[in-house]
Design an enzyme around this catalytic site. Structure first.
Site, mmCIF file in Angstrom:
data_model
loop_
_atom_site.group_PDB
_atom_site.id
_atom_site.type_symbol
_atom_site.label_atom_id
_atom_site.label_comp_id
_atom_site.label_asym_id
_atom_site.label_seq_id
_atom_site.Cartn_x
_atom_site.Cartn_y
_atom_site.Cartn_z
ATOM 1 N N THR A 135 11.951 -1.804 -0.192
ATOM 2 C CA THR A 135 11.647 -2.200 -1.620
ATOM 3 C C THR A 135 10.907 -1.648 -2.446
ATOM 4 O OG1 THR A 135 12.897 -4.232 -1.559
ATOM 5 C CG2 THR A 135 11.575 -4.339 -3.627
ATOM 6 N N HIS A 172 -5.911 5.308 -0.324
ATOM 7 C CA HIS A 172 -6.513 4.329 0.021
ATOM 8 C C HIS A 172 -8.024 5.667 -0.020
ATOM 9 C CE1 HIS A 172 -7.193 5.595 4.156
ATOM 10 N NE2 HIS A 172 -5.522 5.878 4.296
ATOM 11 N N CYS A 205 -8.308 8.842 13.070
ATOM 12 C CA CYS A 205 -7.684 8.511 13.473
ATOM 13 C C CYS A 205 -7.503 8.451 15.213
ATOM 14 C CB CYS A 205 -6.102 9.424 13.372
ATOM 15 S SG CYS A 205 -6.194 9.243 10.991
ATOM 16 N N SER A 264 -2.522 10.031 0.151
ATOM 17 C CA SER A 264 -2.356 8.556 0.425
ATOM 18 C C SER A 264 -3.870 7.911 -0.699
ATOM 19 C CB SER A 264 -3.815 8.477 1.362
ATOM 20 O OG SER A 264 -3.030 7.431 2.303
#
Length: 379
Positions: free
Chosen positions: A237, A201, A323, A199
């Site tokens: 996309t 970030h 989270c 990931s």
């Protein structure tokens, strides 16, 4: 301000942001379009893919762009289940995984799969012998995170790989979100890892961007069906600007990675030594763990109270996993490590990056000393 919550997210690097802005402003085409603008976009997308692959010493055909770690974990687990269900419906994971893994295997259980959850020792590590005993003829997937996001424990990935060499049909998935740039991680032909998730970030790249490594020859069903993007494995996309920015962030992360890890380890070691001197402090992270994560508790003080107390001093830490912090539950990792619930509810996490300094750590300890005195009469 002192930001010690880098395992939750990192700030985007200024030069990475510049790359994102430049690509967003100048590359307007859809990579799937046949005209010149589409060709420009596709060319940059493939260039970004190759840069990531080269940095990890794998093939470009083994890198697939995603929206981040959660999508990657879901794809690895559910994609394997869809692809291999006719060969078996048994999955093995651990008691200290990220919610993206836990909830994915829980969903598989609802669909009739069997899941074995391996326990961990007081240091948060699984036993390789437990894994060996759990393997069955109908096992299709083993999913084990490399570095725990709450306490920083490092799982024996190489040893697990050695066991799984005798089970070539079993997919081996590694959640590497907290590992990249922090510990050595071997991918490619010499590694037994089949699937790995990342990931952006977490290493100063843009949010909402990630990638998955899928070893050549391993089949994983698409999680997102659509227009055939990502070699037909992930519809939608492509985020060209995000891919270019992430590739740059990864390059910057891995430049002088050893020096960065050493710096973080020095800060962590200093903090551990200081915190362990306080009678009412319990430190849950190990010296041998990842260099950037330190989890501890001040007994009798709930984690969220500590977080807000430091926030008033413009010092930002977290209550273990970002989270799960807002739902007020105790750390699932600490519970799995047999830490009493009341103490686990007091746990907080410091997580570092390469821009943190020893001076920041010293200031943190000064403020901690003041808070400790304020809280000394609370049991």
């Amino acid at each position: 301000m002192i930001y010690f919550d880098n395992s939750a997210t990192t700030s985007i690097d200024k030069t990475v942001l510049q790359t994102f802005e430049k690509v967003s402003q100048t590359i307007n085409g859809n990579p799937s379009s046949l005209h010149q603008l589409g060709n420009y976009a596709d060319g940059l997308l493939q260039q970004s893919r190759k840069q990531i692959a080269d940095l990890l010493h794998v093939s470009s055909e083994e890198i697939y762009f995603t929206s981040g770690g959660t999508e990657g974990d879901n794809w690895a687990i559910k994609g394997t289940a869809i692809e291999k269900h006719q060969f078996g419906k048994h999955v093995i994971t651990t008691a200290v995984e990220h919610p993206a893994v836990k909830e994915s295997v829980a969903q598989l259980e609802m669909l009739g799969f069997e899941v074995t959850i391996l326990p961990v020792d007081p240091n948060g590590r699984i036993s390789v012998s437990d894994l060996k005993e759990a393997l069955r003829s109908d096992t299709i997937l083993v999913s084990v995170m490399a570095v725990n996001n709450e306490v920083g424990s490092i799982q024996p990935i190489i040893e697990i790989g050695e066991v799984l060499k005798n089970h070539p049909a079993v997919h081996f998935h590694v959640d590497a979100v907290q590992a990249i740039g922090k510990i050595p991680l071997l991918l490619g032909r010499e590694s037994r890892i089949d699937l790995a998730t990342f990931s952006a970030h977490k290493f100063h790249g843009p949010k909402g961007m990630g990638f998955m490594y899928i070893k050549k020859g391993k089949q994983v069903a698409p999680l997102l069906n659509g227009g055939g993007q990502e070699s037909g494995k992930r519809g939608g996309t492509e985020n060209v600007a995000g891919a270019a920015a992430m590739a740059k962030a990864l390059r910057l992360l891995l430049e002088k990675a050893g020096e960065k890890q050493k710096n973080q380890d020095e800060i962590k070691t200093y903090l551990m030594g200081q915190l362990e001197a306080y009678r009412r402090v319990s430190v849950f992270s190990q010296k041998e763990g990842a260099p950037h994560i330190l989890c501890f508790a001040l007994k009798g003080i709930r984690g969220e109270v500590m977080v807000h107390a430091f926030e008033k001093k413009e010092i930002y830490i977290s209550t273990t996993s970002a989270c799960s912090s807002r739902n007020g539950t105790a750390s699932s990792t600490l519970v799995a490590m047999n830490v009493p619930g009341k103490i686990a509810a007091s746990a907080v996490r410091i997580s570092l990056t390469d821009t943190n300094t020893l001076e920041e750590a010293e200031f943190f300890m000064k403020e901690f000393g003041h808070l400790y005195q304020q809280f000394k009469d609370i049991k």
